[in-house]
Enzyme design. Structure first.
Site, PDB file in Angstrom:
ATOM      1  N   PHE A  12       0.834  -1.207   0.000  1.00 35.98           N
ATOM      2  CA  PHE A  12       0.000   0.000   0.000  1.00 35.98           C
ATOM      3  C   PHE A  12       0.874   1.264   0.000  1.00 35.98           C
ATOM      4  CE2 PHE A  12      -2.254   2.790   3.297  1.00 35.98           C
ATOM      5  CZ  PHE A  12      -2.863   3.587   2.343  1.00 35.98           C
ATOM      6  N   ASP A  32      10.185  -6.386  -3.505  1.00 43.19           N
ATOM      7  CA  ASP A  32       9.088  -6.935  -2.708  1.00 43.19           C
ATOM      8  C   ASP A  32       9.136  -8.449  -2.848  1.00 43.19           C
ATOM      9  OD1 ASP A  32       6.377  -7.449  -1.604  1.00 43.19           O
ATOM     10  OD2 ASP A  32       6.171  -5.275  -1.840  1.00 43.19           O
ATOM     11  N   ASN A  33       8.790  -9.171  -1.786  1.00 43.96           N
ATOM     12  CA  ASN A  33       8.692 -10.634  -1.926  1.00 43.96           C
ATOM     13  C   ASN A  33       7.249 -11.072  -2.146  1.00 43.96           C
ATOM     14  OD1 ASN A  33       7.592 -10.300   0.562  1.00 43.96           O
ATOM     15  ND2 ASN A  33       8.896 -11.762   1.623  1.00 43.96           N
ATOM     16  N   SER A  76       7.117  -4.667   5.198  1.00 49.34           N
ATOM     17  CA  SER A  76       6.676  -5.282   6.462  1.00 49.34           C
ATOM     18  C   SER A  76       5.188  -5.551   6.389  1.00 49.34           C
ATOM     19  CB  SER A  76       6.926  -4.351   7.658  1.00 49.34           C
ATOM     20  OG  SER A  76       6.441  -4.967   8.848  1.00 49.34           O
ATOM     21  N   ASN A 100      20.164  -5.589   6.400  1.00 51.78           N
ATOM     22  CA  ASN A 100      20.626  -5.661   5.011  1.00 51.78           C
ATOM     23  C   ASN A 100      20.574  -4.288   4.334  1.00 51.78           C
ATOM     24  OD1 ASN A 100      21.186  -8.379   5.091  1.00 51.78           O
ATOM     25  ND2 ASN A 100      19.131  -8.984   4.407  1.00 51.78           N
ATOM     26  N   TYR A 146       5.453  -7.255  15.813  1.00 59.80           N
ATOM     27  CA  TYR A 146       5.536  -6.044  14.979  1.00 59.80           C
ATOM     28  C   TYR A 146       6.168  -4.900  15.786  1.00 59.80           C
ATOM     29  CZ  TYR A 146       3.814  -2.276  11.882  1.00 59.80           C
ATOM     30  OH  TYR A 146       3.690  -1.194  11.038  1.00 59.80           O
ATOM     31  N   THR A 176      -2.894   5.153   8.471  1.00 58.95           N
ATOM     32  CA  THR A 176      -2.980   5.794   7.156  1.00 58.95           C
ATOM     33  C   THR A 176      -3.924   4.983   6.271  1.00 58.95           C
ATOM     34  OG1 THR A 176      -0.743   6.644   7.395  1.00 58.95           O
ATOM     35  CG2 THR A 176      -1.602   6.521   5.154  1.00 58.95           C
TER      36      THR A 176
END
Ligand code: UDP
Length: 328
Positions: A12, A32-33, A76, A100, A146, A176
């Protein structure tokens, strides 16, 4: 041309950031995975030479050829349902993933901005939340994976800044909303709008007296861009201070969608914060930023997006393939 790596690019917030930096003339490298992100969010960018995409897990080794000026770490899972479903990935992307990114930044001389969160304040005892408040977090509760990952992420980012002299920025993002939120991620806005569009009752958790303060995505993106270009390395809250109860919010969604459904009440999840409102004095002073889009306008734009979803997309309840994500 400046080159920027955006992790979580298909998510998003990541996808809106890709759009913004493409528009601002950057070469954007999305990563992105696709566990919670969706290619649909960035499909329109693939035809541009200015954009490239790596389908890669940032928690594993990352390599980007050539120079790199900026790294935005936005990969995340970001909703309570996601943390419950994929807790280990949530912890890894906030710890190994940022490690990383910081290592890459050190090698390339890039500036790093990390997506932190109001969740670092936990269920806050100070209201509204200022950046100087250290929070009230339960490390072993359902949100712990988280909250603690994001707190660690801030700590390692400051350590790289102080020890290695890396240029770093930390944005603490409050609730958001906007187009491209995942309909089924469990968050309150897509939950309510999805229920209204499917003709279901709206589920309020608890008695609905808990509060949140919702910021429209374009305002958030503007705050992030300003922070990136500032020289301020300490955390900055970015969010909309306009606070409402979840009950009031449900009423607004009922009015917006014109649904004839009612609200029903379910148990309040464990450690669900009772109130949340950002103190944005710092963002006002340092970034000369404040939100411009009020909830009426933001909700209108967001609803217009959800109305474009196909029936299949509206009915979809879960897109996780758990077999694929079992941790060995
Ligand atoms: N919530 C709700 N009904 C839903 C989904 C969420 O009443 O169908 C509540 C949730 O318990 C919380 C608030 O809405 O108090 C915001 O939830 P969300 O998951 O969007 O964000 P967060 O709790 O992380 O701020």
């Amino acid at each position: 041309m400046k080159r920027i790596l955006i992790t979580g690019a298909a998510g998003f917030l990541g996808s809106h950031l890709c759009d913004r930096f493409v528009r601002d003339g950057y070469h954007v490298i999305g990563m992105d995975n696709l566990i919670t992100g969706r290619l649909k969010n960035i499909e329109h960018l693939f035809k541009l030479e200015q954009f490239e995409f790596y389908n890669n897990d940032v928690s594993k080794f990352i390599h980007i050829p050539g120079k790199l000026d900026y790294i935005l770490h936005f990969a995340s899972p970001a909703s309570p349902i996601d943390y419950l479903k994929i807790p280990i990935q949530t912890l890894k992307v906030g710890s190994l993933g940022i490690h990383n990114c910081l290592g890459l930044a050190k090698a390339k001389g890039a500036r790093v901005l990390i997506a932190s969160t109001s969740e670092v304040y936990g269920d806050p005892t100070v209201h509204p939340q200022t950046e100087s408040y250290w929070g009230n977090v339960n490390p072993v509760g359902p949100r712990g994976v988280y909250d603690e990952a994001k707190r660690f992420q801030e700590a390692i980012t400051m350590a790289y800044h102080n020890f290695h002299g890396i240029e770093t920025r930390i944005v603490r993002i409050f609730n958001t909303y906007g187009p491209r939120m995942r309909l089924n991620d469990g968050r309150v806005l897509p939950a309510f709008i999805g229920q209204a569009l499917r003709g279901e009752d709206l589920t309020i958790f608890g008695d609905g007296s808990q509060t949140r303060s919702f910021c429209y995505v374009d305002d958030l993106v503007e705050g992030i861009v300003r922070l990136l270009h500032s020289d301020y390395a300490q955390p900055v809250n970015v969010g909309n201070p306009s606070e409402i109860t979840i009950s009031q919010f449900a009423e607004e969604i009922i009015k917006l969608t014109g649904t004839s459904q009612k609200v029903i009440y379910k148990d309040l999840p464990v450690d669900d914060p009772k109130q949340r409102q950002p103190d944005i004095s710092k963002a006002r002073a340092i970034l000369n930023w404040e939100p411009k889009i009020d909830r009426a306008e933001g909700l209108k734009r967001t609803y217009a997006y959800f109305q474009t979803l196909t029936k299949d997309e509206l009915e979809e309840t879960d897109h996780y393939n758990f077999d694929k994500y079992i941790i060995k």
